[in-house]
Motif scaffolding. Structure first.
Motif, PDB file in Angstrom:
ATOM      1  N   TYR A 247       0.821  -1.214   0.000  1.00 59.43           N
ATOM      2  CA  TYR A 247       0.000   0.000   0.000  1.00 59.43           C
ATOM      3  C   TYR A 247       0.853   1.262   0.000  1.00 59.43           C
ATOM      4  CZ  TYR A 247      -4.568  -2.231   0.929  1.00 59.43           C
ATOM      5  OH  TYR A 247      -5.728  -2.948   0.852  1.00 59.43           O
TER       6      TYR A 247
ATOM      7  N   ARG B 281       0.952   4.022  -2.913  1.00 61.29           N
ATOM      8  CA  ARG B 281       0.583   5.406  -2.631  1.00 61.29           C
ATOM      9  C   ARG B 281       1.656   6.356  -3.140  1.00 61.29           C
ATOM     10  NH1 ARG B 281       1.556   6.460   2.603  1.00 61.29           N
ATOM     11  NH2 ARG B 281       2.965   8.123   2.080  1.00 61.29           N
TER      12      ARG B 281
ATOM     13  N   GLU C 202       1.145   9.237  -5.803  1.00 62.25           N
ATOM     14  CA  GLU C 202       1.404  10.626  -5.422  1.00 62.25           C
ATOM     15  C   GLU C 202       2.355  11.295  -6.403  1.00 62.25           C
ATOM     16  OE1 GLU C 202       2.761  10.269  -1.380  1.00 62.25           O
ATOM     17  OE2 GLU C 202       0.724  10.454  -0.570  1.00 62.25           O
TER      18      GLU C 202
END
Length: 167
Positions: free
Chosen positions: A107, A111, A115
């Motif tokens: 995760y 992310r 981003e």
């Protein structure tokens, strides 16, 4: 003994599933490659390529060997399409899909990848807004000249004259 009641399931069409990939996807493979191509805008060649390189999991086959896509496949294709719209490379899409296959432990990495892509999109939006301002200026400038106006439209007078000379 009474026959069991038949339960009707409201199945969404291929186009509906692709355009609104929400909820729990129906796991049954039921969409043909032609339906998926029409719904997604991808060619059948691209769909096969996505499967071959690993962006899609191996697609189920009907008895005759024809590909049958599930709603989960369509959900992934819709997400991949969004990633492509951001300008994400196929290599980064593959990284993301590989991490997703590894489960929750990735995760944080996923992310970070998203981003970084979001920041690239934001910068592209800034660049496009600046480009739009230049186009608006030029359109207003030419509208004033074409309409027989006395030169630069009022809302464009604060923009430097050098820009007009450069084009």
């Amino acid at each position: 003994m009474a026959a069991p009641a038949r339960i009707e399931i409201d199945l969404r069409s291929c186009s509906e599933v692709f355009s609104r990939p929400v909820g729990d996807p129906d796991p049954r493979p039921r969409h043909t490659i032609s339906e998926v191509a029409a719904a997604s805008g991808l060619t059948t060649h691209t769909l096969r390529w996505y499967e071959r390189i690993g962006l899609l999991d191996p697609v189920d086959r009907a008895a005759g060997g024809q590909r049958r896509y599930s709603d989960a496949d369509l959900h992934r294709l819709a997400f991949l399409g969004r990633l492509r719209l951001t300008g994400m490379s196929v290599a980064d899409m593959l990284k993301y899909v590989d991490m997703a296959r590894q489960g929750e432990q990735t995760y944080g990495e996923r992310r970070l990848l998203l981003e970084a892509q979001r920041e690239e999109v934001r910068q592209r939006i800034v660049d496009l807004q600046a480009t739009l301002a230049v186009l608006d200026y030029k359109i207003d400038l030419y509208a004033g000249k074409v309409a027989g106006g006395a030169g630069i439209p009022a809302k464009c007078q604060n923009i430097h004259v050098e820009e007009e000379q450069s084009a």
